[in-house]
Design a protein around this motif. Structure first.
Motif, PDB file in Angstrom:
ATOM      1  N   ARG A 173     -25.403 -73.000  53.077  1.00  0.00           N
ATOM      2  CA  ARG A 173     -25.022 -71.621  52.752  1.00  0.00           C
ATOM      3  C   ARG A 173     -24.279 -70.925  53.883  1.00  0.00           C
ATOM      4  N   ASP A 174     -24.735 -71.091  55.122  1.00  0.00           N
ATOM      5  CA  ASP A 174     -24.097 -70.404  56.248  1.00  0.00           C
ATOM      6  C   ASP A 174     -23.287 -71.352  57.128  1.00  0.00           C
ATOM      7  N   ALA A 175     -23.022 -72.554  56.632  1.00  0.00           N
ATOM      8  CA  ALA A 175     -22.301 -73.544  57.439  1.00  0.00           C
ATOM      9  C   ALA A 175     -20.839 -73.158  57.613  1.00  0.00           C
ATOM     10  N   ARG A 176     -20.328 -73.411  58.802  1.00  0.00           N
ATOM     11  CA  ARG A 176     -18.908 -73.216  59.087  1.00  0.00           C
ATOM     12  C   ARG A 176     -18.240 -74.587  59.147  1.00  0.00           C
ATOM     13  N   VAL A 177     -16.953 -74.626  58.878  1.00  0.00           N
ATOM     14  CA  VAL A 177     -16.249 -75.905  58.737  1.00  0.00           C
ATOM     15  C   VAL A 177     -15.375 -76.211  59.953  1.00  0.00           C
ATOM     16  N   LEU A 178     -15.516 -77.446  60.431  1.00  0.00           N
ATOM     17  CA  LEU A 178     -14.642 -77.978  61.472  1.00  0.00           C
ATOM     18  C   LEU A 178     -13.939 -79.191  60.874  1.00  0.00           C
ATOM     19  N   VAL A 179     -12.628 -79.081  60.666  1.00  0.00           N
ATOM     20  CA  VAL A 179     -11.856 -80.192  60.104  1.00  0.00           C
ATOM     21  C   VAL A 179     -11.569 -81.206  61.201  1.00  0.00           C
ATOM     22  N   LEU A 180     -11.756 -82.480  60.866  1.00  0.00           N
ATOM     23  CA  LEU A 180     -11.475 -83.569  61.804  1.00  0.00           C
ATOM     24  C   LEU A 180     -10.529 -84.543  61.112  1.00  0.00           C
ATOM     25  N   GLU A 181      -9.304 -84.639  61.633  1.00  0.00           N
ATOM     26  CA  GLU A 181      -8.300 -85.506  61.029  1.00  0.00           C
ATOM     27  C   GLU A 181      -7.608 -86.348  62.099  1.00  0.00           C
ATOM     28  N   SER A 182      -7.040 -87.481  61.662  1.00  0.00           N
ATOM     29  CA  SER A 182      -6.354 -88.365  62.607  1.00  0.00           C
ATOM     30  C   SER A 182      -4.984 -87.802  62.997  1.00  0.00           C
ATOM     31  N   ALA A 183      -4.430 -86.955  62.150  1.00  0.00           N
ATOM     32  CA  ALA A 183      -3.139 -86.311  62.431  1.00  0.00           C
ATOM     33  C   ALA A 183      -3.156 -84.935  61.786  1.00  0.00           C
ATOM     34  N   ALA A 184      -2.240 -84.099  62.214  1.00  0.00           N
ATOM     35  CA  ALA A 184      -2.206 -82.738  61.664  1.00  0.00           C
ATOM     36  C   ALA A 184      -0.773 -82.322  61.384  1.00  0.00           C
ATOM     37  N   ARG A 185      -0.559 -81.847  60.166  1.00  0.00           N
ATOM     38  CA  ARG A 185       0.741 -81.297  59.793  1.00  0.00           C
ATOM     39  C   ARG A 185       0.626 -79.779  59.825  1.00  0.00           C
ATOM     40  N   GLU A 186       1.701 -79.148  60.211  1.00  0.00           N
ATOM     41  CA  GLU A 186       1.699 -77.686  60.343  1.00  0.00           C
ATOM     42  C   GLU A 186       1.202 -77.000  59.071  1.00  0.00           C
ATOM     43  N   HIS A 187       1.675 -77.469  57.933  1.00  0.00           N
ATOM     44  CA  HIS A 187       1.278 -76.865  56.665  1.00  0.00           C
ATOM     45  C   HIS A 187      -0.231 -76.970  56.448  1.00  0.00           C
ATOM     46  N   ASN A 188      -0.795 -78.134  56.767  1.00  0.00           N
ATOM     47  CA  ASN A 188      -2.230 -78.344  56.563  1.00  0.00           C
ATOM     48  C   ASN A 188      -3.075 -77.480  57.495  1.00  0.00           C
ATOM     49  N   VAL A 189      -2.630 -77.346  58.739  1.00  0.00           N
ATOM     50  CA  VAL A 189      -3.378 -76.524  59.695  1.00  0.00           C
ATOM     51  C   VAL A 189      -3.376 -75.068  59.245  1.00  0.00           C
ATOM     52  N   ARG A 190      -2.221 -74.565  58.851  1.00  0.00           N
ATOM     53  CA  ARG A 190      -2.139 -73.178  58.380  1.00  0.00           C
ATOM     54  C   ARG A 190      -2.969 -72.982  57.119  1.00  0.00           C
ATOM     55  N   LYS A 191      -2.907 -73.962  56.232  1.00  0.00           N
ATOM     56  CA  LYS A 191      -3.665 -73.872  54.986  1.00  0.00           C
ATOM     57  C   LYS A 191      -5.160 -73.855  55.267  1.00  0.00           C
ATOM     58  N   ALA A 192      -5.597 -74.686  56.216  1.00  0.00           N
ATOM     59  CA  ALA A 192      -7.028 -74.764  56.545  1.00  0.00           C
ATOM     60  C   ALA A 192      -7.550 -73.440  57.084  1.00  0.00           C
ATOM     61  N   PHE A 193      -6.870 -72.879  58.059  1.00  0.00           N
ATOM     62  CA  PHE A 193      -7.336 -71.616  58.641  1.00  0.00           C
ATOM     63  C   PHE A 193      -7.211 -70.468  57.634  1.00  0.00           C
ATOM     64  N   GLY A 194      -6.201 -70.540  56.801  1.00  0.00           N
ATOM     65  CA  GLY A 194      -6.055 -69.515  55.778  1.00  0.00           C
ATOM     66  C   GLY A 194      -7.176 -69.555  54.757  1.00  0.00           C
ATOM     67  N   ALA A 195      -7.767 -70.743  54.557  1.00  0.00           N
ATOM     68  CA  ALA A 195      -8.846 -70.903  53.584  1.00  0.00           C
ATOM     69  C   ALA A 195     -10.216 -70.547  54.156  1.00  0.00           C
ATOM     70  N   GLY A 196     -10.276 -70.330  55.476  1.00  0.00           N
ATOM     71  CA  GLY A 196     -11.553 -69.958  56.073  1.00  0.00           C
ATOM     72  C   GLY A 196     -12.178 -71.016  56.952  1.00  0.00           C
ATOM     73  N   VAL A 197     -11.456 -72.096  57.213  1.00  0.00           N
ATOM     74  CA  VAL A 197     -11.951 -73.116  58.147  1.00  0.00           C
ATOM     75  C   VAL A 197     -11.991 -72.513  59.548  1.00  0.00           C
ATOM     76  N   PHE A 198     -13.014 -72.880  60.327  1.00  0.00           N
ATOM     77  CA  PHE A 198     -13.161 -72.297  61.667  1.00  0.00           C
ATOM     78  C   PHE A 198     -12.554 -73.154  62.770  1.00  0.00           C
ATOM     79  N   GLY A 199     -12.381 -74.458  62.532  1.00  0.00           N
ATOM     80  CA  GLY A 199     -11.842 -75.300  63.587  1.00  0.00           C
ATOM     81  C   GLY A 199     -11.051 -76.475  63.049  1.00  0.00           C
ATOM     82  N   TYR A 200     -10.128 -76.967  63.881  1.00  0.00           N
ATOM     83  CA  TYR A 200      -9.306 -78.119  63.500  1.00  0.00           C
ATOM     84  C   TYR A 200      -9.183 -79.009  64.726  1.00  0.00           C
ATOM     85  N   ALA A 201      -9.708 -80.223  64.623  1.00  0.00           N
ATOM     86  CA  ALA A 201      -9.691 -81.149  65.752  1.00  0.00           C
ATOM     87  C   ALA A 201      -9.117 -82.490  65.305  1.00  0.00           C
ATOM     88  N   LEU A 202      -8.660 -83.269  66.267  1.00  0.00           N
ATOM     89  CA  LEU A 202      -8.116 -84.592  65.988  1.00  0.00           C
ATOM     90  C   LEU A 202      -9.169 -85.654  66.264  1.00  0.00           C
TER      91      LEU A 202
END
Length: 234
Positions: free
Chosen positions: A106-135
């Motif tokens: 219920r109160d969990a925050r999201v940290l995305v972990l991906e092998s690569a990052a595209r600009e569109h995906n990073v913007r989309k993730a933070f726009g959706a409410g993701v709190f972190g993006y790491a490789l």
């Protein structure tokens, strides 16, 4: 002459104002989150990456990690603070209302972990409410830092992505319709076909193409497509 002390302030035997004993402020859910060791759930579409992230976090002294689908998580009643996930799972959780998540997440925050990052995906993730993006190339120290920051409610971006994200934020984003037009351009369609597929006029398609070229600082459709591919927009 001194003004009389208000009768609403009781006096002690010595004449000093009586003070109420201090009462400890109860911990709120947010302060409890910071006070205890972060509980982390690893949910990833890549089994090897999931196992690697889980093993790394298990060796961290200040993290309590669970692997999705494991007996340990299934039998646990602990609330999760951070979900380390691939982009698809991360977006799914971030956009799910808390009341629909279940007690553990219920109160969990999201940290995305991906092998690569595209600009569109990073913007989309933070726009959706993701709190972190790491490789996934991040070491244990960086992954632990990312989890700690996200668990406290802070945003985290992998240092390898920081420059890309900063540049992205300086640019004007494509509108949803412009992104659709760009995707169809990438498929090799002409304006007439794009208009028919989107249910708009050819003139409107030309307006969108002009806006795309302006935002991407491109001199032609081919140039715009090349820039879009380089930035991960197409």
């Amino acid at each position: 002459m001194k003004a009389a002390r208000p009768f609403t302030e009781p006096l002690t035997a010595t004449g000093a104002p009586r003070r109420e004993p201090a009462v400890a402020t109860p911990l709120t859910p947010a302060s409890r989150r910071v006070a205890r060791t972060p509980r982390v759930l690893v949910v990833h579409e890549d089994p090897l990456l999931a196992l690697g992230a889980f093993s790394a976090l298990m060796s961290a002294p200040d993290v309590r990690a669970f692997l999705d689908g494991s007996d340990a998580f299934a039998c646990s009643s602990e609330a999760i603070d951070v979900v380390v996930a691939d982009l698809a799972h991360g977006l799914g959780l971030a956009t799910t209302p808390k009341v629909q998540r279940g007690t553990a997440l219920r109160d969990a925050r999201v940290l995305v972990l991906e092998s690569a990052a595209r600009e569109h995906n990073v913007r989309k993730a933070f726009g959706a409410g993701v709190f972190g993006y790491a490789l996934s190339s991040a070491g244990l120290a960086e992954l632990s830092e990312a989890v700690a920051m996200v668990s406290r409610g802070a945003r985290y971006v992998s240092p390898a992505l920081a420059g890309q994200v900063a540049e992205s934020l300086m640019r004007e984003a494509l509108s949803p319709r412009e992104a659709e037009v760009l995707a169809l351009i990438a498929e090799g369609h002409c304006n007439k076909v794009i208009a028919r597929q989107l249910g708009i006029t050819v003139g409107t398609v030309k307006v969108h193409v002009k806006a795309i070229m302006s935002k991407l600082d491109a001199t032609s459709r081919t140039h715009a497509l090349s820039i879009a591919i380089e930035r991960g927009l197409a």
